[in-house]
Design a protein around this motif. Sequence first.
Motif, PDB file in Angstrom:
ATOM      1  N   ALA A 340       2.115  -3.524 -11.152  1.00 45.98           N
ATOM      2  CA  ALA A 340       0.981  -2.733 -10.661  1.00 45.98           C
ATOM      3  C   ALA A 340       0.248  -3.436  -9.534  1.00 45.98           C
ATOM      4  CB  ALA A 340       0.019  -2.447 -11.810  1.00 45.98           C
ATOM      5  N   HIS A 341       0.524  -4.728  -9.333  1.00 48.27           N
ATOM      6  CA  HIS A 341      -0.175  -5.475  -8.285  1.00 48.27           C
ATOM      7  C   HIS A 341       0.643  -5.564  -6.993  1.00 48.27           C
ATOM      8  CE1 HIS A 341      -3.095  -8.164  -6.556  1.00 48.27           C
ATOM      9  NE2 HIS A 341      -2.201  -9.111  -6.360  1.00 48.27           N
ATOM     10  N   TYR A 342       1.875  -5.125  -7.009  1.00 46.93           N
ATOM     11  CA  TYR A 342       2.720  -5.255  -5.823  1.00 46.93           C
ATOM     12  C   TYR A 342       2.142  -4.452  -4.661  1.00 46.93           C
ATOM     13  CZ  TYR A 342       6.484  -7.492  -8.518  1.00 46.93           C
ATOM     14  OH  TYR A 342       7.225  -8.353  -9.273  1.00 46.93           O
ATOM     15  N   ILE A 343       2.220  -5.038  -3.458  1.00 42.52           N
ATOM     16  CA  ILE A 343       1.707  -4.357  -2.274  1.00 42.52           C
ATOM     17  C   ILE A 343       2.507  -3.085  -1.994  1.00 42.52           C
ATOM     18  CG2 ILE A 343       3.127  -5.791  -0.737  1.00 42.52           C
ATOM     19  CD1 ILE A 343      -0.363  -4.262   0.003  1.00 42.52           C
ATOM     20  N   SER A 344       3.793  -3.067  -2.368  1.00 40.00           N
ATOM     21  CA  SER A 344       4.599  -1.859  -2.171  1.00 40.00           C
ATOM     22  C   SER A 344       4.067  -0.711  -3.017  1.00 40.00           C
ATOM     23  CB  SER A 344       6.063  -2.147  -2.527  1.00 40.00           C
ATOM     24  OG  SER A 344       6.179  -2.653  -3.845  1.00 40.00           O
ATOM     25  N   ALA A 345       3.555  -1.025  -4.221  1.00 35.63           N
ATOM     26  CA  ALA A 345       2.950   0.007  -5.064  1.00 35.63           C
ATOM     27  C   ALA A 345       1.659   0.514  -4.430  1.00 35.63           C
ATOM     28  CB  ALA A 345       2.683  -0.556  -6.461  1.00 35.63           C
ATOM     29  N   TYR A 346       0.881  -0.395  -3.891  1.00 36.80           N
ATOM     30  CA  TYR A 346      -0.371   0.002  -3.247  1.00 36.80           C
ATOM     31  C   TYR A 346      -0.126   0.806  -1.971  1.00 36.80           C
ATOM     32  CZ  TYR A 346      -3.562  -2.437  -6.362  1.00 36.80           C
ATOM     33  OH  TYR A 346      -4.300  -2.812  -7.452  1.00 36.80           O
ATOM     34  N   ALA A 347       0.994   0.554  -1.316  1.00 30.83           N
ATOM     35  CA  ALA A 347       1.316   1.347  -0.124  1.00 30.83           C
ATOM     36  C   ALA A 347       1.493   2.819  -0.500  1.00 30.83           C
ATOM     37  CB  ALA A 347       2.585   0.812   0.542  1.00 30.83           C
ATOM     38  N   ASP A 348       2.077   3.073  -1.676  1.00 30.89           N
ATOM     39  CA  ASP A 348       2.218   4.453  -2.138  1.00 30.89           C
ATOM     40  C   ASP A 348       0.861   5.063  -2.492  1.00 30.89           C
ATOM     41  OD1 ASP A 348       4.934   4.314  -1.821  1.00 30.89           O
ATOM     42  OD2 ASP A 348       5.395   4.060  -3.939  1.00 30.89           O
ATOM     43  N   THR A 349       0.022   4.268  -3.136  1.00 33.72           N
ATOM     44  CA  THR A 349      -1.304   4.759  -3.514  1.00 33.72           C
ATOM     45  C   THR A 349      -2.152   5.056  -2.279  1.00 33.72           C
ATOM     46  OG1 THR A 349      -1.221   3.531  -5.593  1.00 33.72           O
ATOM     47  CG2 THR A 349      -3.398   4.218  -4.823  1.00 33.72           C
ATOM     48  N   ALA A 350      -1.979   4.258  -1.234  1.00 35.36           N
ATOM     49  CA  ALA A 350      -2.744   4.469  -0.001  1.00 35.36           C
ATOM     50  C   ALA A 350      -2.480   5.856   0.579  1.00 35.36           C
ATOM     51  CB  ALA A 350      -2.404   3.394   1.024  1.00 35.36           C
ATOM     52  N   ALA A 351      -1.250   6.356   0.407  1.00 38.23           N
ATOM     53  CA  ALA A 351      -0.934   7.701   0.900  1.00 38.23           C
ATOM     54  C   ALA A 351      -1.741   8.755   0.146  1.00 38.23           C
ATOM     55  CB  ALA A 351       0.566   7.972   0.755  1.00 38.23           C
ATOM     56  N   LEU A 352      -1.987   8.511  -1.153  1.00 39.70           N
ATOM     57  CA  LEU A 352      -2.814   9.436  -1.928  1.00 39.70           C
ATOM     58  C   LEU A 352      -4.271   9.379  -1.475  1.00 39.70           C
ATOM     59  CD1 LEU A 352      -1.439   8.959  -5.562  1.00 39.70           C
ATOM     60  CD2 LEU A 352      -0.857  10.722  -3.894  1.00 39.70           C
ATOM     61  N   VAL A 353      -4.714   8.183  -1.083  1.00 38.69           N
ATOM     62  CA  VAL A 353      -6.076   8.046  -0.562  1.00 38.69           C
ATOM     63  C   VAL A 353      -6.240   8.915   0.684  1.00 38.69           C
ATOM     64  CG1 VAL A 353      -7.728   6.434   0.466  1.00 38.69           C
ATOM     65  CG2 VAL A 353      -6.388   5.738  -1.526  1.00 38.69           C
ATOM     66  N   ASP A 354      -5.229   8.898   1.548  1.00 40.27           N
ATOM     67  CA  ASP A 354      -5.292   9.718   2.766  1.00 40.27           C
ATOM     68  C   ASP A 354      -5.308  11.204   2.449  1.00 40.27           C
ATOM     69  OD1 ASP A 354      -5.283   7.635   4.727  1.00 40.27           O
ATOM     70  OD2 ASP A 354      -3.160   7.313   4.339  1.00 40.27           O
ATOM     71  N   GLY A 355      -4.611  11.587   1.387  1.00 39.93           N
ATOM     72  CA  GLY A 355      -4.524  13.005   1.051  1.00 39.93           C
ATOM     73  C   GLY A 355      -5.657  13.502   0.180  1.00 39.93           C
ATOM     74  N   SER A 356      -6.530  12.594  -0.268  1.00 42.33           N
ATOM     75  CA  SER A 356      -7.605  12.986  -1.169  1.00 42.33           C
ATOM     76  C   SER A 356      -8.697  13.765  -0.430  1.00 42.33           C
ATOM     77  CB  SER A 356      -8.227  11.746  -1.821  1.00 42.33           C
ATOM     78  OG  SER A 356      -9.373  12.096  -2.580  1.00 42.33           O
ATOM     79  N   SER A 357      -9.249  14.757  -1.121  1.00 40.75           N
ATOM     80  CA  SER A 357     -10.371  15.524  -0.566  1.00 40.75           C
ATOM     81  C   SER A 357     -11.689  15.143  -1.235  1.00 40.75           C
ATOM     82  CB  SER A 357     -10.118  17.023  -0.745  1.00 40.75           C
ATOM     83  OG  SER A 357      -9.954  17.346  -2.120  1.00 40.75           O
TER      84      SER A 357
END
Length: 390
Positions: A340-357
Amino acid sequence: MSGLLSYGGDTSVVAARSEIERITTDLGLVQRRLLDELQPLAQLNGLIHHLQLDAILPETLIRLGLQRHGCFVASESYFTADARVAHQLSALAETIHSNAWLTRLIPKEAWVALGAATVVAGFSNTNFTAQMVRAAGSQLPLEKFDLLAQVIPSERVLAGQVPAPQLPRPTTVAAITHRLNNDSGNIRIEGYQTKSGRVLLVYLPGTANWSPVGGRSAFDLRSDLELIGDSQNTNSSRAANAALKAYGAKSSDRLILVGYSQGGMVAAQMAEENSNVVGLITIGAPVADAKFSPDLPVLSVEHSNDVVPALAGATNPLTENWATATRHWEIEPGETVIQAHYISAYADTAALVDGSSDSGLVRIRSKILGTIEGAEALAAREYQPLKAAS
Protein backbone atom coordinates in the motif's frame (compact mmCIF):
# COMPACT_ATOMS: atom_id res chain seq x y z
CA MET A 1 -10.09 -1.38 -5.58
CA SER A 2 -11.97 0.81 -3.14
CA GLY A 3 -13.19 4.26 -4.06
CA LEU A 4 -11.62 7.54 -3.07
CA LEU A 5 -12.63 9.41 0.06
CA SER A 6 -11.58 12.93 0.90
CA TYR A 7 -11.96 15.66 3.48
CA GLY A 8 -10.72 19.22 3.95
CA GLY A 9 -10.03 21.91 1.38
CA ASP A 10 -13.64 23.10 1.40
CA THR A 11 -14.26 26.54 2.90
CA SER A 12 -17.81 25.52 3.80
CA VAL A 13 -16.66 22.54 5.91
CA VAL A 14 -13.84 23.49 8.25
CA ALA A 15 -14.86 21.98 11.60
CA ALA A 16 -13.13 18.82 12.77
CA ARG A 17 -15.22 16.14 14.46
CA SER A 18 -13.90 17.19 17.87
CA GLU A 19 -15.01 20.76 17.16
CA ILE A 20 -18.49 19.58 16.17
CA GLU A 21 -18.69 17.56 19.40
CA ARG A 22 -17.55 20.60 21.43
CA ILE A 23 -20.26 22.78 19.86
CA THR A 24 -22.87 20.08 20.49
CA THR A 25 -21.86 19.95 24.16
CA ASP A 26 -22.05 23.74 24.44
CA LEU A 27 -25.54 23.75 22.92
CA GLY A 28 -26.57 21.16 25.49
CA LEU A 29 -25.28 23.37 28.30
CA VAL A 30 -27.26 26.32 26.93
CA GLN A 31 -30.39 24.18 26.83
CA ARG A 32 -29.96 23.10 30.43
CA ARG A 33 -29.27 26.69 31.55
CA LEU A 34 -32.48 27.90 29.92
CA LEU A 35 -34.47 25.06 31.47
CA ASP A 36 -33.12 26.07 34.88
CA GLU A 37 -34.78 29.44 34.35
CA LEU A 38 -38.16 27.69 34.43
CA GLN A 39 -37.65 26.36 37.96
CA PRO A 40 -40.03 27.91 40.55
CA LEU A 41 -37.28 29.56 42.57
CA ALA A 42 -35.85 31.20 39.45
CA GLN A 43 -39.28 32.56 38.58
CA LEU A 44 -39.34 34.62 41.78
CA ASN A 45 -36.41 36.71 40.53
CA GLY A 46 -37.74 39.26 38.06
CA LEU A 47 -41.35 38.48 37.19
CA ILE A 48 -41.51 40.61 34.04
CA HIS A 49 -38.21 39.16 32.81
CA HIS A 50 -39.53 35.62 33.17
CA LEU A 51 -42.83 36.41 31.52
CA GLN A 52 -40.88 37.59 28.50
CA LEU A 53 -38.63 34.53 28.69
CA ASP A 54 -41.59 32.16 28.87
CA ALA A 55 -42.93 33.64 25.63
CA ILE A 56 -39.84 32.88 23.56
CA LEU A 57 -38.33 29.92 25.40
CA PRO A 58 -40.28 27.05 23.75
CA GLU A 59 -39.27 28.11 20.24
CA THR A 60 -35.68 28.74 21.39
CA LEU A 61 -35.39 25.27 22.89
CA ILE A 62 -36.74 23.73 19.69
CA ARG A 63 -34.17 25.64 17.65
CA LEU A 64 -31.36 24.54 19.95
CA GLY A 65 -32.52 20.94 19.67
CA LEU A 66 -32.49 21.15 15.89
CA GLN A 67 -28.98 22.64 15.97
CA ARG A 68 -27.73 19.79 18.15
CA HIS A 69 -29.36 17.25 15.86
CA GLY A 70 -27.79 18.96 12.83
CA CYS A 71 -24.36 18.75 14.45
CA PHE A 72 -24.90 15.05 15.13
CA VAL A 73 -25.97 14.35 11.54
CA ALA A 74 -23.03 16.33 10.15
CA SER A 75 -20.59 14.48 12.37
CA GLU A 76 -21.92 11.04 11.47
CA SER A 77 -22.42 11.63 7.74
CA TYR A 78 -19.26 13.60 6.95
CA PHE A 79 -16.85 11.24 8.65
CA THR A 80 -16.50 7.70 7.31
CA ALA A 81 -16.52 4.61 9.50
CA ASP A 82 -12.73 4.39 9.18
CA ALA A 83 -12.39 8.03 10.24
CA ARG A 84 -14.64 7.45 13.26
CA VAL A 85 -12.53 4.48 14.42
CA ALA A 86 -9.35 6.49 13.86
CA HIS A 87 -10.88 9.40 15.76
CA GLN A 88 -11.74 7.13 18.70
CA LEU A 89 -8.22 5.67 18.75
CA SER A 90 -6.69 9.13 18.51
CA ALA A 91 -8.90 10.36 21.33
CA LEU A 92 -7.90 7.39 23.48
CA ALA A 93 -4.22 7.96 22.72
CA GLU A 94 -4.52 11.67 23.51
CA THR A 95 -6.19 10.87 26.84
CA ILE A 96 -3.39 8.48 27.78
CA HIS A 97 -0.77 10.95 26.61
CA SER A 98 -2.30 13.79 28.65
CA ASN A 99 -2.63 11.69 31.80
CA ALA A 100 0.67 10.02 32.63
CA TRP A 101 -0.89 8.18 35.58
CA LEU A 102 -2.98 6.13 33.12
CA THR A 103 0.23 4.83 31.54
CA ARG A 104 1.35 3.53 34.92
CA LEU A 105 -2.00 1.84 35.53
CA ILE A 106 -1.87 -0.10 32.26
CA PRO A 107 0.08 -3.35 32.82
CA LYS A 108 3.38 -3.76 31.02
CA GLU A 109 2.00 -6.93 29.42
CA ALA A 110 -0.73 -4.87 27.77
CA TRP A 111 1.82 -2.52 26.16
CA VAL A 112 3.82 -5.54 24.93
CA ALA A 113 0.65 -7.07 23.50
CA LEU A 114 -0.21 -3.78 21.76
CA GLY A 115 3.26 -3.63 20.21
CA ALA A 116 3.10 -7.24 19.10
CA ALA A 117 -0.36 -6.77 17.63
CA THR A 118 0.83 -3.73 15.71
CA VAL A 119 3.80 -5.62 14.25
CA VAL A 120 1.63 -8.59 13.28
CA ALA A 121 -0.99 -6.27 11.82
CA GLY A 122 1.71 -4.80 9.61
CA PHE A 123 1.45 -7.91 7.49
CA SER A 124 -2.31 -7.87 7.12
CA ASN A 125 -4.49 -6.03 4.65
CA THR A 126 -6.62 -3.94 6.99
CA ASN A 127 -7.21 -0.28 7.68
CA PHE A 128 -7.04 -1.16 11.38
CA THR A 129 -3.32 -1.75 10.87
CA ALA A 130 -2.64 1.91 10.10
CA GLN A 131 -5.04 3.05 12.81
CA MET A 132 -3.18 0.95 15.40
CA VAL A 133 0.13 2.41 14.22
CA ARG A 134 -1.34 5.91 14.41
CA ALA A 135 -2.58 5.34 17.97
CA ALA A 136 0.71 3.75 19.05
CA GLY A 137 2.71 6.43 17.24
CA SER A 138 1.00 9.13 19.24
CA GLN A 139 2.44 7.53 22.40
CA LEU A 140 6.02 7.23 21.14
CA PRO A 141 8.54 9.81 22.34
CA LEU A 142 9.13 10.98 18.77
CA GLU A 143 11.51 13.73 19.88
CA LYS A 144 13.87 10.95 21.03
CA PHE A 145 14.20 9.67 17.44
CA ASP A 146 16.36 12.70 16.70
CA LEU A 147 18.62 11.83 19.66
CA LEU A 148 18.90 8.28 18.34
CA ALA A 149 20.02 9.59 14.95
CA GLN A 150 22.62 11.82 16.56
CA VAL A 151 24.74 8.81 17.55
CA ILE A 152 25.39 8.34 13.82
CA PRO A 153 28.14 10.64 12.57
CA SER A 154 26.87 13.59 10.52
CA GLU A 155 27.84 13.65 6.85
CA ARG A 156 28.30 16.23 4.13
CA VAL A 157 25.87 16.06 1.23
CA LEU A 158 25.94 17.21 -2.35
CA ALA A 159 23.55 17.34 -5.27
CA GLY A 160 25.20 15.98 -8.39
CA GLN A 161 23.47 16.95 -11.64
CA VAL A 162 22.48 14.10 -13.95
CA PRO A 163 20.66 14.05 -17.31
CA ALA A 164 16.97 14.89 -16.98
CA PRO A 165 14.17 14.15 -19.45
CA GLN A 166 12.35 17.28 -20.64
CA LEU A 167 8.65 16.62 -20.07
CA PRO A 168 5.50 18.67 -20.78
CA ARG A 169 4.11 20.93 -18.09
CA PRO A 170 2.03 18.72 -15.76
CA THR A 171 -1.68 19.49 -15.72
CA THR A 172 -2.82 16.71 -13.37
CA VAL A 173 -1.86 15.26 -10.01
CA ALA A 174 -1.30 11.92 -11.77
CA ALA A 175 1.26 13.47 -14.12
CA ILE A 176 3.10 14.94 -11.14
CA THR A 177 3.03 11.65 -9.23
CA HIS A 178 4.30 9.67 -12.22
CA ARG A 179 7.47 11.78 -12.21
CA LEU A 180 8.31 10.27 -8.83
CA ASN A 181 7.31 6.77 -10.00
CA ASN A 182 10.83 5.58 -10.79
CA ASP A 183 13.84 4.06 -9.07
CA SER A 184 16.26 6.92 -9.71
CA GLY A 185 15.90 8.48 -6.27
CA ASN A 186 16.75 11.83 -7.88
CA ILE A 187 15.53 15.27 -6.91
CA ARG A 188 13.86 16.83 -9.94
CA ILE A 189 13.35 20.57 -10.40
CA GLU A 190 11.29 22.07 -13.22
CA GLY A 191 11.16 25.80 -13.92
CA TYR A 192 8.10 27.65 -15.23
CA GLN A 193 7.83 31.29 -16.21
CA THR A 194 4.51 32.86 -15.27
CA LYS A 195 3.25 36.43 -15.47
CA SER A 196 3.98 36.76 -11.76
CA GLY A 197 7.55 35.44 -12.01
CA ARG A 198 9.35 32.12 -11.99
CA VAL A 199 7.90 29.05 -10.28
CA LEU A 200 10.02 26.01 -9.41
CA LEU A 201 8.27 22.64 -9.19
CA VAL A 202 10.42 20.47 -6.89
CA TYR A 203 10.04 16.67 -6.68
CA LEU A 204 11.49 14.95 -3.59
CA PRO A 205 11.82 11.14 -3.56
CA GLY A 206 11.33 8.57 -0.81
CA THR A 207 13.90 6.69 1.25
CA ALA A 208 16.55 5.08 -0.95
CA ASN A 209 18.81 3.56 1.71
CA TRP A 210 17.42 1.70 4.74
CA SER A 211 20.75 1.34 6.50
CA PRO A 212 21.47 3.88 9.28
CA VAL A 213 25.12 3.98 8.18
CA GLY A 214 26.78 3.54 4.82
CA GLY A 215 25.22 3.95 1.41
CA ARG A 216 25.51 7.01 -0.81
CA SER A 217 21.96 8.39 -0.88
CA ALA A 218 21.16 11.31 1.42
CA PHE A 219 17.59 10.05 1.65
CA ASP A 220 18.58 7.41 4.21
CA LEU A 221 17.25 5.89 7.42
CA ARG A 222 19.11 8.47 9.49
CA SER A 223 17.10 11.23 7.81
CA ASP A 224 13.87 9.31 8.44
CA LEU A 225 14.64 9.16 12.16
CA GLU A 226 15.64 12.82 12.29
CA LEU A 227 12.54 13.99 10.41
CA ILE A 228 10.20 11.97 12.63
CA GLY A 229 12.03 13.57 15.57
CA ASP A 230 11.44 17.00 14.00
CA SER A 231 15.10 17.71 13.27
CA GLN A 232 15.72 20.81 11.16
CA ASN A 233 19.02 19.67 9.62
CA THR A 234 18.79 16.24 7.98
CA ASN A 235 20.87 14.79 5.16
CA SER A 236 17.82 14.79 2.89
CA SER A 237 16.75 18.36 3.67
CA ARG A 238 20.29 19.63 3.11
CA ALA A 239 20.37 17.72 -0.19
CA ALA A 240 17.11 19.38 -1.24
CA ASN A 241 18.52 22.81 -0.47
CA ALA A 242 21.73 21.92 -2.30
CA ALA A 243 19.70 20.96 -5.38
CA LEU A 244 17.82 24.26 -5.30
CA LYS A 245 21.11 26.14 -5.02
CA ALA A 246 22.59 24.17 -7.91
CA TYR A 247 19.54 24.96 -10.03
CA GLY A 248 20.03 28.65 -9.34
CA ALA A 249 16.97 29.25 -7.19
CA LYS A 250 16.41 32.86 -6.16
CA SER A 251 14.61 34.34 -3.20
CA SER A 252 12.00 35.72 -5.61
CA ASP A 253 11.15 32.25 -6.95
CA ARG A 254 7.92 30.65 -5.80
CA LEU A 255 8.06 26.95 -4.99
CA ILE A 256 5.62 24.08 -5.43
CA LEU A 257 6.90 21.10 -3.45
CA VAL A 258 5.96 17.48 -4.17
CA GLY A 259 7.24 14.74 -1.87
CA TYR A 260 6.74 11.00 -1.56
CA SER A 261 7.28 9.25 1.79
CA GLN A 262 10.47 10.75 3.29
CA GLY A 263 10.39 13.33 0.52
CA GLY A 264 6.96 14.37 1.78
CA MET A 265 8.38 14.98 5.25
CA VAL A 266 11.21 17.06 3.77
CA ALA A 267 8.72 19.03 1.65
CA ALA A 268 6.47 19.63 4.68
CA GLN A 269 9.42 20.91 6.71
CA MET A 270 10.50 23.22 3.89
CA ALA A 271 6.93 24.51 3.59
CA GLU A 272 6.85 25.29 7.30
CA GLU A 273 10.07 27.30 7.06
CA ASN A 274 9.75 29.11 3.71
CA SER A 275 7.11 31.71 2.92
CA ASN A 276 7.81 31.43 -0.82
CA VAL A 277 6.25 27.94 -0.94
CA VAL A 278 2.90 28.38 -2.73
CA GLY A 279 1.78 24.76 -3.01
CA LEU A 280 2.49 21.40 -1.39
CA ILE A 281 1.62 17.84 -2.41
CA THR A 282 2.54 14.99 -0.06
CA ILE A 283 2.18 11.35 -1.06
CA GLY A 284 2.21 8.57 1.52
CA ALA A 285 3.96 10.79 4.08
CA PRO A 286 3.47 11.25 7.86
CA VAL A 287 2.78 14.99 7.97
CA ALA A 288 -0.30 15.26 10.23
CA ASP A 289 1.58 17.24 12.88
CA ALA A 290 2.99 19.84 10.44
CA LYS A 291 2.20 23.49 11.13
CA PHE A 292 1.61 25.17 7.77
CA SER A 293 0.58 28.71 7.01
CA PRO A 294 -3.25 28.69 6.94
CA ASP A 295 -3.14 30.17 3.43
CA LEU A 296 -0.90 27.43 1.93
CA PRO A 297 -2.82 24.99 -0.31
CA VAL A 298 -1.86 21.45 0.73
CA LEU A 299 -2.91 18.17 -0.88
CA SER A 300 -2.11 14.92 0.93
CA VAL A 301 -2.68 11.59 -0.83
CA GLU A 302 -2.73 8.56 1.48
CA HIS A 303 -3.84 4.94 1.60
CA SER A 304 -5.88 4.02 4.65
CA ASN A 305 -3.90 0.76 5.08
CA ASP A 306 -0.47 2.40 4.55
CA VAL A 307 1.36 2.42 7.89
CA VAL A 308 3.83 5.16 6.87
CA PRO A 309 1.43 8.16 7.01
CA ALA A 310 0.15 6.72 10.30
CA LEU A 311 3.60 7.15 11.87
CA ALA A 312 2.67 10.78 12.50
CA GLY A 313 0.50 9.50 15.34
CA ALA A 314 -2.48 11.61 14.24
CA THR A 315 -4.85 12.21 11.34
CA ASN A 316 -4.45 15.20 9.06
CA PRO A 317 -6.43 18.20 10.31
CA LEU A 318 -9.60 19.37 8.63
CA THR A 319 -8.93 22.89 7.36
CA GLU A 320 -10.06 24.96 4.42
CA ASN A 321 -6.69 24.82 2.61
CA TRP A 322 -5.56 21.26 3.42
CA ALA A 323 -7.29 18.49 1.48
CA THR A 324 -6.64 14.83 2.21
CA ALA A 325 -7.53 12.11 -0.29
CA THR A 326 -7.45 8.52 0.89
CA ARG A 327 -8.55 5.06 -0.13
CA HIS A 328 -7.99 1.45 0.82
CA TRP A 329 -5.40 -0.20 -1.45
CA GLU A 330 -6.39 -3.78 -2.23
CA ILE A 331 -3.56 -6.27 -1.70
CA GLU A 332 -3.30 -9.64 -3.41
CA PRO A 333 -3.17 -12.84 -1.30
CA GLY A 334 0.34 -13.46 0.00
CA GLU A 335 1.34 -9.80 -0.25
CA THR A 336 1.94 -7.56 2.76
CA VAL A 337 0.49 -4.18 3.64
CA ILE A 338 3.79 -2.64 2.52
CA GLN A 339 2.34 -2.83 -1.00
CA ALA A 340 0.00 0.00 0.00
CA HIS A 341 3.02 2.30 0.33
CA TYR A 342 4.47 1.71 -3.15
CA ILE A 343 4.70 4.83 -5.30
CA SER A 344 3.25 2.82 -8.21
CA ALA A 345 0.10 2.27 -6.13
CA TYR A 346 -0.10 5.97 -5.35
CA ALA A 347 0.27 6.79 -9.04
CA ASP A 348 -3.00 4.93 -9.61
CA THR A 349 -4.69 6.72 -6.73
CA ALA A 350 -3.52 10.09 -8.08
CA ALA A 351 -5.62 9.45 -11.20
CA LEU A 352 -8.69 9.11 -8.96
CA VAL A 353 -7.79 12.41 -7.30
CA ASP A 354 -7.87 14.06 -10.73
CA GLY A 355 -11.24 12.51 -11.50
CA SER A 356 -12.83 13.40 -8.17
CA SER A 357 -15.59 16.01 -8.05
CA ASP A 358 -15.33 16.48 -4.28
CA SER A 359 -15.39 20.22 -3.73
CA GLY A 360 -12.37 20.31 -1.41
CA LEU A 361 -10.17 18.28 -3.75
CA VAL A 362 -11.25 20.26 -6.78
CA ARG A 363 -10.50 23.56 -5.02
CA ILE A 364 -7.03 22.64 -3.69
CA ARG A 365 -6.05 20.80 -6.86
CA SER A 366 -6.97 23.87 -8.91
CA LYS A 367 -5.11 26.24 -6.59
CA ILE A 368 -1.86 24.26 -6.83
CA LEU A 369 -1.96 23.37 -10.53
CA GLY A 370 -3.34 26.79 -11.41
CA THR A 371 -0.07 28.38 -10.27
CA ILE A 372 1.66 27.10 -13.43
CA GLU A 373 -1.35 27.00 -15.75
CA GLY A 374 -0.33 28.38 -19.16
CA ALA A 375 3.23 28.96 -17.96
CA GLU A 376 6.26 28.71 -20.23
CA ALA A 377 8.38 25.66 -19.46
CA LEU A 378 12.01 26.44 -18.59
CA ALA A 379 14.84 24.03 -17.85
CA ALA A 380 14.20 20.75 -16.03
CA ARG A 381 17.14 19.31 -14.12
CA GLU A 382 17.71 16.32 -11.89
CA TYR A 383 20.18 15.89 -9.05
CA GLN A 384 21.43 12.85 -7.21
CA PRO A 385 21.13 13.53 -3.45
CA LEU A 386 24.44 12.01 -2.34
CA LYS A 387 26.43 11.88 0.84
CA ALA A 388 29.92 13.19 0.09
CA ALA A 389 32.71 10.65 0.19
CA SER A 390 34.74 10.99 3.39
